[in-house]
Design an enzyme around this catalytic site. Structure first.
Site, mmCIF file in Angstrom:
data_model
loop_
_atom_site.group_PDB
_atom_site.id
_atom_site.type_symbol
_atom_site.label_atom_id
_atom_site.label_comp_id
_atom_site.label_asym_id
_atom_site.label_seq_id
_atom_site.Cartn_x
_atom_site.Cartn_y
_atom_site.Cartn_z
ATOM 1 N N LEU A 62 0.517 -12.556 0.071
ATOM 2 C CA LEU A 62 1.535 -13.690 0.332
ATOM 3 C C LEU A 62 2.125 -13.559 1.823
ATOM 4 O O LEU A 62 2.867 -14.391 2.625
ATOM 5 C CB LEU A 62 2.895 -13.407 -0.629
ATOM 6 C CG LEU A 62 2.640 -14.054 -2.120
ATOM 7 C CD1 LEU A 62 3.925 -13.733 -2.877
ATOM 8 C CD2 LEU A 62 2.074 -15.449 -1.988
ATOM 9 N N ARG A 63 1.526 -12.401 2.601
ATOM 10 C CA ARG A 63 1.819 -12.032 4.132
ATOM 11 C C ARG A 63 3.197 -11.977 4.531
ATOM 12 O O ARG A 63 3.315 -11.624 5.665
ATOM 13 C CB ARG A 63 1.349 -13.344 4.721
ATOM 14 C CG ARG A 63 -0.110 -13.966 4.682
ATOM 15 C CD ARG A 63 -1.396 -12.572 4.858
ATOM 16 N NE ARG A 63 -2.519 -13.008 4.807
ATOM 17 C CZ ARG A 63 -3.653 -12.260 4.493
ATOM 18 N NH1 ARG A 63 -3.472 -10.968 4.285
ATOM 19 N NH2 ARG A 63 -4.877 -12.642 4.624
ATOM 20 N N ASP A 151 -4.965 -1.698 -0.967
ATOM 21 C CA ASP A 151 -5.699 -2.888 -0.358
ATOM 22 C C ASP A 151 -6.803 -2.841 0.152
ATOM 23 O O ASP A 151 -7.657 -1.880 -0.128
ATOM 24 C CB ASP A 151 -4.681 -3.956 0.049
ATOM 25 C CG ASP A 151 -4.937 -5.438 0.145
ATOM 26 O OD1 ASP A 151 -5.649 -5.580 -0.754
ATOM 27 O OD2 ASP A 151 -4.883 -5.776 1.269
ATOM 28 N N HIS A 178 -9.626 -1.143 -3.967
ATOM 29 C CA HIS A 178 -10.555 -1.824 -3.125
ATOM 30 C C HIS A 178 -11.552 -0.816 -2.783
ATOM 31 O O HIS A 178 -11.319 0.029 -2.076
ATOM 32 C CB HIS A 178 -9.682 -2.392 -1.605
ATOM 33 C CG HIS A 178 -10.675 -2.736 -0.683
ATOM 34 N ND1 HIS A 178 -10.680 -4.134 -0.262
ATOM 35 C CD2 HIS A 178 -11.611 -2.201 0.266
ATOM 36 C CE1 HIS A 178 -11.411 -4.074 0.712
ATOM 37 N NE2 HIS A 178 -12.032 -2.936 0.981
ATOM 38 N N ASP A 304 -7.857 -13.527 -5.080
ATOM 39 C CA ASP A 304 -7.844 -12.454 -3.705
ATOM 40 C C ASP A 304 -7.482 -13.625 -2.603
ATOM 41 O O ASP A 304 -8.138 -13.668 -1.646
ATOM 42 C CB ASP A 304 -9.215 -11.798 -3.327
ATOM 43 C CG ASP A 304 -8.996 -11.068 -2.231
ATOM 44 O OD1 ASP A 304 -7.944 -10.632 -1.676
ATOM 45 O OD2 ASP A 304 -10.063 -10.570 -1.578
ATOM 46 N N HIS A 308 -5.248 -17.524 6.320
ATOM 47 C CA HIS A 308 -5.440 -17.259 7.760
ATOM 48 C C HIS A 308 -4.938 -18.528 8.447
ATOM 49 O O HIS A 308 -4.989 -19.659 7.796
ATOM 50 C CB HIS A 308 -6.617 -16.610 8.182
ATOM 51 C CG HIS A 308 -6.908 -15.294 7.543
ATOM 52 N ND1 HIS A 308 -6.208 -14.159 8.033
ATOM 53 C CD2 HIS A 308 -7.789 -14.805 6.588
ATOM 54 C CE1 HIS A 308 -6.700 -13.074 7.346
ATOM 55 N NE2 HIS A 308 -7.521 -13.489 6.553
ATOM 56 N N PHE A 322 -11.589 -11.580 7.575
ATOM 57 C CA PHE A 322 -12.086 -11.835 6.292
ATOM 58 C C PHE A 322 -10.990 -12.471 5.438
ATOM 59 O O PHE A 322 -9.869 -12.234 5.698
ATOM 60 C CB PHE A 322 -12.601 -10.454 5.470
ATOM 61 C CG PHE A 322 -13.520 -9.648 6.103
ATOM 62 C CD1 PHE A 322 -14.835 -9.998 5.800
ATOM 63 C CD2 PHE A 322 -13.140 -8.417 6.916
ATOM 64 C CE1 PHE A 322 -16.034 -9.256 6.244
ATOM 65 C CE2 PHE A 322 -14.379 -7.667 7.462
ATOM 66 C CZ PHE A 322 -15.774 -8.406 7.185
ATOM 67 N N GLY A 323 -11.472 -13.641 4.480
ATOM 68 C CA GLY A 323 -10.372 -13.811 3.617
ATOM 69 C C GLY A 323 -10.659 -15.365 3.208
ATOM 70 O O GLY A 323 -11.194 -16.030 4.262
#
Length: 431
Positions: A62-63, A151, A178, A304, A308, A322-323
């Protein structure tokens, strides 16, 4: 608020599947029967649609706090509701990380005030997620974390990881890992193999995941900790988890929609939206992941969700983060590639996306009289073209943009409140 859901195919999460009506009153399921008629209720016609227990995502970024330009608790939970998720567990890689009760309380407070679905914080295993000093787990648990994880910053020291698991066992906390040996993954950006060689990109070998997974299984067996493996991506990992379960290790695992449906061939055009960790692997790996899901080796499907900004991804492939932004396409992707093709059933999807994640996290879910009304209504037959610009999430980074998918979320109901309705602008009402 009273709601009656009529004529839907109800899969309750406890083995039942029938056409029925559901009565919801003040957040609780009050009746499941044929032909329920009450006055002063919102009526939802679910004819031809499935009525399912709300999806639970075990792996969401959720950042907030710290990276609000990528996502906020508000936009992330709006995205979750649009994807049919009634609960999300948020990873601790914020700034500051969720490594103290103060940050846990902050996340909970913002989620209560601005969140659209329920948010469960995951605490960090080590302070600052630096892999050096373990967090105060008792305080984190008391503050409300449902699990611990560092993570994308795996603990490289086996000694520290064993201490984390030992204390995690003491406080009955789930360990989400991870699995990556950074001495093996190095500066890799995609799956190590012939395609990486052809594209001139550095590869990430399977062993980077499998070596760390094997270590963590050994430590979980030694300590008795509850171990959960995030985003499994290789055939070898599936085999290791299967063997660990046979040996009685307390282990569960998740796989993402993109690892179940895409391969490293998707990287051919250097689309940075295909850059994810672990990387998209080969067809052989995908087939092993599907088989692992079907035979119970892998317990859950998790997104996941890693949003971004457009600028983040608008760089050369090897420089991009990544993402994938995955909450809003998860159901459609699984429905299109696994359900509509006959590989799994809708009832199985309920286990993978609703019931098993809830069980692993220690929360209740399912459709039965007396239960909290966390429900998603889906139309598995409607086709649409993915348009990232229509995402509720700030993250538009999806490898499915422009692709035709089958299956849409019609309604998401959280604690008896309609939190998402297709083609209708959302206005939050206090639960």
């Amino acid at each position: 608020m009273r709601i009656v859901i009529k004529n839907g195919i109800v899969i309750d999460g406890f083995g039942g599947e029938e056409k029925a009506d559901i009565l919801i009153n003040y957040g609780i399921i009050k009746g499941i029967d044929k032909n329920i008629d009450v006055s002063d209720a919102i009526v939802i016609d679910a004819e031809g649609k499935y009525v399912l227990p709300g999806f639970v995502d075990m792996h969401t970024h959720l950042r907030q706090p710290g990276f609000e330009e990528k996502e906020t608790i508000r936009t992330g939970t709006e995205s979750a509701a649009a994807g049919g998720f009634t609960t999300v567990a948020c990873m601790p890689n914020t700034n500051p990380p969720i490594d103290s009760e103060v940050v846990v309380e902050y996340v909970k407070a913002v989620a209560q005030r601005e969140g659209v679905v329920k948010v469960l914080p995951i605490g960090a295993m080590t302070k600052g997620m630096k892999g050096e000093e373990i967090t105060e787990m008792a305080k984190l648990k008391k503050a409300g974390v449902v699990a611990l994880s560092d993570d994308g910053f795996p603990i490289m020291s086996a000694g520290i990881m064993k201490r984390v698991m030992t204390y995690g066992k003491m406080y009955d906390l789930l360990m989400i890992t991870h699995c990556e040996d950074k001495t093996l993954s190095g500066e890799g950006v995609m799956n190590s193999g012939i395609i990486a060689t052809m594209l001139g990109l550095k590869g990430i070998p399977r062993e980077a995941e499998e070596v760390m997974l094997a270590r963590n299984i050994i430590l979980a067996k030694a300590t008795g900790a509850k171990l959960h493996i995030a985003h499994v991506s290789t055939k070898g990992s599936v085999e290791l988890i299967r063997r660990a379960k046979e040996e009685g290790v307390s282990i569960t695992a998740e796989v993402t929609p993109h690892h179940l449906t895409r391969t490293d061939e998707a990287v051919y055009n250097y689309d940075t939206n295909t850059k994810v960790f672990p990387p998209l692997r080969t067809r052989e790996d995908v087939e092993a992941l599907i088989e692992g899901l079907k035979d119970g080796t892998i317990d859950a499907i998790a997104t996941d969700h890693a949003p971004h900004t457009k600028d983040d991804k608008k760089v050369p492939y090897d420089m991009a983060p990544f993402g994938i932004s995955g909450l809003e396409t998860a159901f459609s992707v699984i429905n299109t590639f696994l359900i509509q093709t006959g590989i799994i059933t809708m009832k199985a999807l309920v286990n993978y996306m609703s019931m098993n994640p809830a069980r692993i996290l220690g929360i209740s879910n399912g459709i039965r009289v007396g239960a909290t009304a966390d429900i998603v209504i889906v139309n598995p037959h409607e086709e649409y073209t993915v348009d990232k610009e229509k995402f509720k999430s700030k993250g538009k980074n999806t490898p499915y943009h422009g692709m035709k998918l089958k299956g849409v979320v019609e309604y998401t109901i959280v604690e008896g409140q309609i939190r998402y309705q297709k083609n209708k602008k959302f206005e939050k009402v206090e639960i």
